[in-house]
Design a protein around this motif. Structure first.
Motif, mmCIF file in Angstrom:
data_model
loop_
_atom_site.group_PDB
_atom_site.id
_atom_site.type_symbol
_atom_site.label_atom_id
_atom_site.label_comp_id
_atom_site.label_asym_id
_atom_site.label_seq_id
_atom_site.Cartn_x
_atom_site.Cartn_y
_atom_site.Cartn_z
ATOM 1 N N THR A 23 0.817 -1.220 0.000
ATOM 2 C CA THR A 23 0.000 0.000 0.000
ATOM 3 C C THR A 23 0.851 1.271 0.000
ATOM 4 O O THR A 23 0.433 2.299 -0.528
ATOM 5 C CB THR A 23 -0.964 0.032 1.204
ATOM 6 O OG1 THR A 23 -0.208 -0.088 2.415
ATOM 7 C CG2 THR A 23 -1.981 -1.083 1.111
ATOM 8 N N ASP A 35 -4.471 2.209 -0.765
ATOM 9 C CA ASP A 35 -5.533 1.202 -0.707
ATOM 10 C C ASP A 35 -6.316 1.144 -2.017
ATOM 11 O O ASP A 35 -6.650 0.064 -2.505
ATOM 12 C CB ASP A 35 -6.509 1.494 0.444
ATOM 13 C CG ASP A 35 -5.867 1.329 1.816
ATOM 14 O OD1 ASP A 35 -4.866 0.590 1.923
ATOM 15 O OD2 ASP A 35 -6.369 1.931 2.777
ATOM 16 N N GLU A 36 -6.597 2.302 -2.583
ATOM 17 C CA GLU A 36 -7.375 2.344 -3.827
ATOM 18 C C GLU A 36 -6.615 1.697 -4.976
ATOM 19 O O GLU A 36 -7.196 0.972 -5.790
ATOM 20 C CB GLU A 36 -7.765 3.784 -4.179
ATOM 21 C CG GLU A 36 -8.754 3.884 -5.311
ATOM 22 C CD GLU A 36 -10.096 3.224 -5.020
ATOM 23 O OE1 GLU A 36 -10.710 2.703 -5.980
ATOM 24 O OE2 GLU A 36 -10.539 3.211 -3.860
ATOM 25 N N MET A 39 -6.835 -1.995 -4.506
ATOM 26 C CA MET A 39 -8.174 -2.461 -4.887
ATOM 27 C C MET A 39 -8.325 -2.503 -6.407
ATOM 28 O O MET A 39 -8.932 -3.433 -6.949
ATOM 29 C CB MET A 39 -9.257 -1.572 -4.268
ATOM 30 C CG MET A 39 -9.382 -1.722 -2.770
ATOM 31 S SD MET A 39 -9.815 -3.392 -2.257
ATOM 32 C CE MET A 39 -11.398 -3.587 -3.043
ATOM 33 N N ASN A 40 -7.776 -1.524 -7.097
ATOM 34 C CA ASN A 40 -7.848 -1.524 -8.563
ATOM 35 C C ASN A 40 -7.110 -2.723 -9.151
ATOM 36 O O ASN A 40 -7.594 -3.352 -10.095
ATOM 37 C CB ASN A 40 -7.297 -0.224 -9.130
ATOM 38 C CG ASN A 40 -8.217 0.952 -8.902
ATOM 39 O OD1 ASN A 40 -9.413 0.792 -8.714
ATOM 40 N ND2 ASN A 40 -7.647 2.140 -8.884
ATOM 41 N N ARG A 43 -9.265 -5.839 -8.373
ATOM 42 C CA ARG A 43 -10.438 -5.914 -9.262
ATOM 43 C C ARG A 43 -10.040 -6.339 -10.667
ATOM 44 O O ARG A 43 -10.735 -7.114 -11.328
ATOM 45 C CB ARG A 43 -11.148 -4.568 -9.318
ATOM 46 C CG ARG A 43 -11.936 -4.240 -8.086
ATOM 47 C CD ARG A 43 -12.695 -2.914 -8.253
ATOM 48 N NE ARG A 43 -13.115 -2.440 -6.970
ATOM 49 C CZ ARG A 43 -12.605 -1.371 -6.347
ATOM 50 N NH1 ARG A 43 -11.670 -0.639 -6.929
ATOM 51 N NH2 ARG A 43 -13.035 -1.025 -5.156
#
Length: 103
Positions: A23, A35-36, A39-40, A43
């Protein structure tokens, strides 16, 4: 000090646990993956099997940092594949099966 919590996973659910080395990875301009960003990546690779998913995560972090790492990276992927016969309490361990630790 560690926080403790319980989480119920349903069949097909995945839980990714990533270290701060992932992170807090930075690109050459000093931007954090964050974090984003994690997550990307998750996904974008959710269809991969566990080992391939973690390889893809490592590869994407390396691409983001242009191969320059300032910290180690660690990740664990927990995947609920099937419903085990555990009686009434889903938090009790099921029977030992190949690939599972004994209760």
């Amino acid at each position: 000090r560690f926080d403790e919590f319980r989480l119920r996973l349903n069949p097909g659910d995945r839980l990714l646990i990533a270290s701060d080395g992932i992170t807090e990875a930075t690109d050459p301009h000093g931007n954090l993956l964050g974090d984003e960003g994690v997550m990307n990546i998750a996904r974008g690779h959710r269809g991969l099997s566990g080992h391939n998913f973690l390889d893809a995560m490592s590869f994407c972090v390396s691409q983001f940092t242009h191969g320059e790492r300032r910290d180690d990276i660690s990740a664990v992927l927990i995947e609920h594949r099937e419903r085990a016969d555990r009686g009434d309490d889903p938090l009790q361990p099921g029977p030992a099966r190949r690939g599972n630790l004994p209760p």
